[in-house]
Enzyme design. Structure first.
Site, PDB file in Angstrom:
ATOM      1  N   TYR A  61     -59.785 -17.406  24.453  1.00 32.01           N
ATOM      2  CA  TYR A  61     -60.146 -16.189  23.727  1.00 32.01           C
ATOM      3  C   TYR A  61     -61.538 -16.378  23.128  1.00 32.01           C
ATOM      4  CZ  TYR A  61     -55.237 -14.589  23.818  1.00 32.01           C
ATOM      5  OH  TYR A  61     -53.981 -14.171  24.195  1.00 32.01           O
ATOM      6  N   PHE A 215     -49.148  -6.595  25.637  1.00 30.58           N
ATOM      7  CA  PHE A 215     -49.367  -5.184  25.965  1.00 30.58           C
ATOM      8  C   PHE A 215     -48.194  -4.343  25.422  1.00 30.58           C
ATOM      9  CE2 PHE A 215     -51.602  -6.783  30.066  1.00 30.58           C
ATOM     10  CZ  PHE A 215     -52.679  -7.213  29.321  1.00 30.58           C
ATOM     11  N   PRO A 216     -47.843  -4.493  24.132  1.00 34.15           N
ATOM     12  CA  PRO A 216     -46.660  -3.818  23.593  1.00 34.15           C
ATOM     13  C   PRO A 216     -46.802  -2.305  23.475  1.00 34.15           C
ATOM     14  CG  PRO A 216     -47.907  -4.821  21.820  1.00 34.15           C
ATOM     15  CD  PRO A 216     -48.537  -5.284  23.093  1.00 34.15           C
ATOM     16  N   LEU A 217     -48.012  -1.817  23.682  1.00 36.37           N
ATOM     17  CA  LEU A 217     -48.224  -0.368  23.667  1.00 36.37           C
ATOM     18  C   LEU A 217     -48.660   0.147  25.031  1.00 36.37           C
ATOM     19  CD1 LEU A 217     -49.993  -0.044  20.201  1.00 36.37           C
ATOM     20  CD2 LEU A 217     -47.586   0.366  20.764  1.00 36.37           C
ATOM     21  N   GLY A 218     -48.490  -0.695  26.072  1.00 38.03           N
ATOM     22  CA  GLY A 218     -48.852  -0.294  27.432  1.00 38.03           C
ATOM     23  C   GLY A 218     -50.356  -0.163  27.607  1.00 38.03           C
ATOM     24  N   GLY A 219     -50.751   0.365  28.762  1.00 36.04           N
ATOM     25  CA  GLY A 219     -52.122   0.809  28.977  1.00 36.04           C
ATOM     26  C   GLY A 219     -53.215  -0.215  28.956  1.00 36.04           C
ATOM     27  N   PRO A 222     -56.592   0.174  33.659  1.00 36.33           N
ATOM     28  CA  PRO A 222     -56.759   1.588  34.044  1.00 36.33           C
ATOM     29  C   PRO A 222     -55.570   2.088  34.861  1.00 36.33           C
ATOM     30  CG  PRO A 222     -58.816   0.386  34.379  1.00 36.33           C
ATOM     31  CD  PRO A 222     -57.767  -0.645  34.044  1.00 36.33           C
TER      32      PRO A 222
END
Length: 308
Positions: A61, A215-219, A222
């Site tokens: 990171y 990615f707990p909120l998706g997206g 692209p």
């Protein structure tokens, strides 16, 4: 310890044999503090004041930036559980990561994390496999048997370099093969709008393994769906007076008892919003409506394609 620090956001759970709050902090956002690391330290201190007691990081990171900020903020303070990951390394753009899956590469990465964190031991280290997307998939000499990798991870645990061993981006079959190593957590992409790994989550629940969705909120890529764009989530969030993002995190916490969240941010206000989701309560009707989102997406073809 300050009274604020004694509260655990979202309640308490277990990670690598340690009791932690169910909402921690994902350190990828600390990359943004490369030119002002003291600001990143201040953000982490604020997270600690609000009850955060575990952070999830990686040496790749920001090419060590995130770990350096964590070192400056917490030093060797063992009241903060530090989780890192190995299996990839930072490379030049345009693709910032490359897999590094061979056992000797995993050992080198553990030592890199120890140096950048300024610690003699990392509480939990996740082996970032490449069995499932989204993101990098292994090929060539990076196709390594999980047994060979976990033999090296177990050796480092025996040497006292790491505590618990976790797995990331894995299939149920690979988790099953790895159980003998004493896996303490699994990190796979998972959210209200992306539930391909529901069976793997159920497997973790049966085995008492913490589920730490990324990615707990998706997206994240692209074309992938986002929780904040899901009409049912927007409607219920409005009913509760919270943001759709807060609702998506709250659904995860209520969906299974062993779920731990590691949302990341570089903004103190957003940090407080993330931690406040631990107090959001969904009623049975709201849960049922949100649970039905994934089945509807599968039925109408709006779910993104299954990952390998």
């Amino acid at each position: 310890m300050h009274e604020e620090q004694s509260r655990r956001p979202g309640g308490a759970s277990t990670l690598g044999g340690r009791t932690v709050g169910r909402i921690g902090y994902g350190a990828m956002a600390l990359e943004r503090f490369a030119d002002d690391r003291q600001a990143g330290v201040a953000l982490l201190h604020r997270a600690r004041e609000l009850g955060v007691d575990h952070v999830d990081t990686a040496d790749f990171y920001g090419d060590g930036v995130a770990n350096d900020v964590i070192r400056r903020a917490f030093g060797a303070d063992d009241s903060v559980v530090v989780v890192s990951k190995v299996g990839a390394v930072r490379v030049a753009a345009p693709v910032p990561l490359a897999l590094a899956q061979r056992p000797e590469q995993l050992r080198a990465q553990v030592h890199a994390n120890l140096r950048s964190l300024g610690r003699e031991r990392i509480d939990v280290v996740n082996l970032r496999r490449a069995d499932t997307g989204p993101g990098l998939l292994a090929e060539g000499d990076q196709l390594v048997d999980v047994e060979d990798q976990l033999a090296e991870m177990t050796a480092m645990r025996d040497e006292g370099l790491i505590g618990g061993i976790g797995l990331s981006a894995v299939s149920g079959e690979v988790l099953e093969r790895g159980l003998a190593a004493g896996i303490v957590c699994v990190q796979n992409a998972y959210s209200l709008v992306a539930r391909e790994h529901e069976a793997l989550l159920a497997q973790c629940i049966r085995e008492g393994i913490a589920w730490v969705p990324y990615f707990p909120l998706g997206g994240a890529f692209p074309g992938l769906p986002k929780v904040v764009d899901e009409p049912v989530a927007v409607r219920i969030a409005d009913e509760l007076g919270v943001t759709p993002a807060q609702l998506g995190l709250a659904w995860l916490l209520q969906h299974a008892p062993d779920v731990l969240l590691i949302p990341g941010t570089s903004d103190a206000g957003h940090l407080a919003e993330n931690l406040a989701t631990g107090a959001v309560r969904l009623d049975e009707t709201q849960v049922a409506d949100l649970d039905a989102v994934w089945g509807r997406r599968l039925a109408d073809g709006t779910a993104h394609p299954s990952w390998p």
